[in-house]
Design a protein around this motif. Structure first.
Motif, PDB file in Angstrom:
ATOM      1  N   SER A 149     -28.149  60.650 -27.269  1.00 17.31           N
ATOM      2  CA  SER A 149     -27.524  60.249 -28.533  1.00 17.31           C
ATOM      3  C   SER A 149     -27.291  61.456 -29.430  1.00 17.31           C
ATOM      4  O   SER A 149     -26.229  61.602 -30.049  1.00 17.31           O
ATOM      5  N   LYS A 150     -28.293  62.321 -29.527  1.00 17.10           N
ATOM      6  CA  LYS A 150     -28.161  63.533 -30.348  1.00 17.10           C
ATOM      7  C   LYS A 150     -27.064  64.440 -29.798  1.00 17.10           C
ATOM      8  O   LYS A 150     -26.270  65.008 -30.569  1.00 17.10           O
ATOM      9  N   ARG A 151     -26.995  64.574 -28.482  1.00 19.37           N
ATOM     10  CA  ARG A 151     -25.965  65.434 -27.875  1.00 19.37           C
ATOM     11  C   ARG A 151     -24.564  64.903 -28.176  1.00 19.37           C
ATOM     12  O   ARG A 151     -23.654  65.668 -28.509  1.00 19.37           O
ATOM     13  N   MET A 152     -24.394  63.591 -28.048  1.00 18.44           N
ATOM     14  CA  MET A 152     -23.072  63.019 -28.288  1.00 18.44           C
ATOM     15  C   MET A 152     -22.648  63.196 -29.743  1.00 18.44           C
ATOM     16  O   MET A 152     -21.476  63.466 -30.032  1.00 18.44           O
ATOM     17  N   HIS A 193     -14.187  64.319 -22.609  1.00 19.10           N
ATOM     18  CA  HIS A 193     -14.669  65.360 -21.695  1.00 19.10           C
ATOM     19  C   HIS A 193     -15.863  66.108 -22.298  1.00 19.10           C
ATOM     20  O   HIS A 193     -16.827  66.450 -21.587  1.00 19.10           O
ATOM     21  N   LYS A 194     -15.821  66.364 -23.608  1.00 16.45           N
ATOM     22  CA  LYS A 194     -16.933  67.047 -24.263  1.00 16.45           C
ATOM     23  C   LYS A 194     -18.201  66.208 -24.194  1.00 16.45           C
ATOM     24  O   LYS A 194     -19.302  66.724 -23.961  1.00 16.45           O
ATOM     25  N   ILE A 195     -18.055  64.904 -24.376  1.00 23.23           N
ATOM     26  CA  ILE A 195     -19.201  64.002 -24.293  1.00 23.23           C
ATOM     27  C   ILE A 195     -19.779  64.002 -22.878  1.00 23.23           C
ATOM     28  O   ILE A 195     -20.995  64.108 -22.676  1.00 23.23           O
ATOM     29  N   GLN A 196     -18.902  63.906 -21.892  1.00 18.87           N
ATOM     30  CA  GLN A 196     -19.344  63.891 -20.500  1.00 18.87           C
ATOM     31  C   GLN A 196     -20.084  65.183 -20.158  1.00 18.87           C
ATOM     32  O   GLN A 196     -21.141  65.150 -19.501  1.00 18.87           O
ATOM     33  N   SER A 197     -19.559  66.296 -20.614  1.00 17.14           N
ATOM     34  CA  SER A 197     -20.200  67.589 -20.335  1.00 17.14           C
ATOM     35  C   SER A 197     -21.556  67.692 -21.019  1.00 17.14           C
ATOM     36  O   SER A 197     -22.519  68.228 -20.449  1.00 17.14           O
ATOM     37  N   VAL A 201     -25.767  68.104 -19.125  1.00 16.89           N
ATOM     38  CA  VAL A 201     -26.707  69.211 -19.311  1.00 16.89           C
ATOM     39  C   VAL A 201     -28.109  68.747 -18.920  1.00 16.89           C
ATOM     40  O   VAL A 201     -28.503  67.604 -19.172  1.00 16.89           O
ATOM     41  N   GLU A 202     -28.872  69.630 -18.330  1.00 20.85           N
ATOM     42  CA  GLU A 202     -30.218  69.316 -17.857  1.00 20.85           C
ATOM     43  C   GLU A 202     -31.087  68.713 -18.965  1.00 20.85           C
ATOM     44  O   GLU A 202     -31.116  69.197 -20.089  1.00 20.85           O
ATOM     45  N   VAL A 208     -40.908  66.445 -16.032  1.00 26.40           N
ATOM     46  CA  VAL A 208     -39.671  65.805 -15.568  1.00 26.40           C
ATOM     47  C   VAL A 208     -38.487  66.725 -15.851  1.00 26.40           C
ATOM     48  O   VAL A 208     -38.336  67.250 -16.952  1.00 26.40           O
ATOM     49  N   THR A 209     -37.681  66.933 -14.817  1.00 28.32           N
ATOM     50  CA  THR A 209     -36.396  67.600 -14.988  1.00 28.32           C
ATOM     51  C   THR A 209     -35.339  66.690 -14.385  1.00 28.32           C
ATOM     52  O   THR A 209     -35.433  66.300 -13.223  1.00 28.32           O
ATOM     53  N   TYR A 210     -34.336  66.352 -15.208  1.00 27.78           N
ATOM     54  CA  TYR A 210     -33.381  65.331 -14.777  1.00 27.78           C
ATOM     55  C   TYR A 210     -31.966  65.759 -15.131  1.00 27.78           C
ATOM     56  O   TYR A 210     -31.709  66.251 -16.233  1.00 27.78           O
TER      57      TYR A 210
END
Length: 252
Positions: A149-152, A193-197, A201-202, A208-210
Motif C-alpha cells: 500500500s505504501k509503495r503504491m 506500469h509504475k505500480i506493477q514495478s 520489488v523485493e 522472509v524474503t518474498y
C-alpha cells in the motif's frame, strides 16, 4: 481586554474575519460562523460563534451594539473528523475503503462529464497472496499488504485516489487525464506500469524474503454514461483477462 481590539488579541487573518463579521452584524445581519483560532502555543481551537445586532429602543432601525456567544466545539470537531476517518478508511492499510471509493468515483464521473476530461480506474490483484499467507502466516501477510500500500501511494499524484476493496484487491482512481483520448490512455498505462514495478520489488521481513507480483487492469471513462459499479467491474474484467492470459501487456 478593555480598550483592546481583535487585532490586539488574534492573528491578523482571524482578526480581519471577525471584523468582517462584526460589520455585517452592525448592518443588521445575524451571523453564525465557525472560527478557528491558533493559540500562543500553536494549538488550534474551533469556536461556533453566533452574533446578533442590538437595536435601539427609540429607533428600531438603529444598531447600537452586538451580542455574541462563542462555544468551544474543538472536541466535537475532532470527534467528527475521527468518525469520518473511521467510516472511510481501511483499518489495516490506511487506504480508503470500498464504500468511500465508490462515492469518490461517482463524483469523478460527474466531474468528467462537466469538465469533458478522461479518467481511469486501475484494478490491482496481488498474485499468489494466499500462498504467502499459508506459508508464513497472516501477520506476514498483513505486513506485506501494508508495505505494498505504501509503495503504491508513492507512485501516485496527490489528487489520485487509492483504496483497498478487500483481501488482496486494490483500485486506483485517476482523474483529469486530459481531453485527448490517446494521451489519457498513455498516462493511465504509465501509472499502471509504475505500480506493477513497485510491487515487484523485493519484500523483506524477519526470516522472509518474498518477490511478489500483481495483475493490473485498466479501464478508461469519459463522462457518466456508466455507473461507478460498472466502471470498476470493467476494470476488474480487464485485470482478470490479463491474469489468465499469456500476454501480460497492460491495455486500456
Amino acid at each position: 481586554m478593555l480598550f483592546k481590539t481583535d487585532m490586539d488579541l488574534f492573528p491578523q487573518s482571524t482578526a480581519e474575519k471577525l471584523l468582517n463579521i462584526d460589520a455585517r452584524v452592525l448592518s443588521g445581519e445575524r451571523t453564525r460562523e465557525e472560527i478557528e483560532l491558533t493559540l500562543s502555543k500553536g494549538e488550534k481551537s474551533i469556536f461556533w460563534e453566533v452574533k446578533s445586532p442590538i437595536f435601539s429602543d427609540s429607533d428600531p432601525n438603529k444598531v447600537i451594539g452586538i451580542l455574541g456567544i462563542s462555544t468551544d466545539i474543538t472536541e466535537r470537531k475532532e470527534l467528527e473528523q475521527q468518525l469520518l476517518y473511521d467510516a472511510s478508511t481501511d483499518p489495516l492499510t490506511d487506504l480508503l475503503n470500498r464504500r468511500y471509493f465508490f462515492l469518490r468515483l461517482a463524483l469523478a464521473l460527474q466531474l468528467s462529464k462537466s469538465k469533458q476530461t478522461y479518467g481511469a480506474v486501475i484494478f490491482i490483484d496481488l498474485n499468489k497472496f494466499k500462498k504467502l499467507n499459508d506459508m508464513y502466516g497472516h501477520n506476514v501477510g498483513d505486513d506485506y499488504l501494508i508495505e505494498i500500500s505504501k509503495r503504491m501511494k508513492t507512485t501516485m499524484r496527490d489528487n489520485d485516489c487509492i483504496a483497498r476493496l478487500g483481501g488482496d484487491e486494490f483500485v486506483i482512481l485517476l482523474e483529469g487525464l486530459g481531453r485527448e483520448e490517446q494521451h489519457a490512455k498513455d498516462n493511465a498505462r504509465r501509472v499502471a506500469h509504475k505500480i506493477q514495478s513497485a510491487i515487484e520489488v523485493e519484500f523483506r521481513h524477519p526470516h522472509v524474503t518474498y518477490y511478489g507480483s500483481a495483475s493490473v487492469g485498466v479501464t478508461m471513462f469519459y463522462g457518466n454514461t456508466k455507473s461507478a459499479e460498472e466502471v470498476v467491474a470493467q476494470a476488474d474484467q480487464s485485470m482478470y483477462l490479463i491474469k489468465h492470459s499469456l500476454n501480460k501487456r497492460i491495455d486500456c
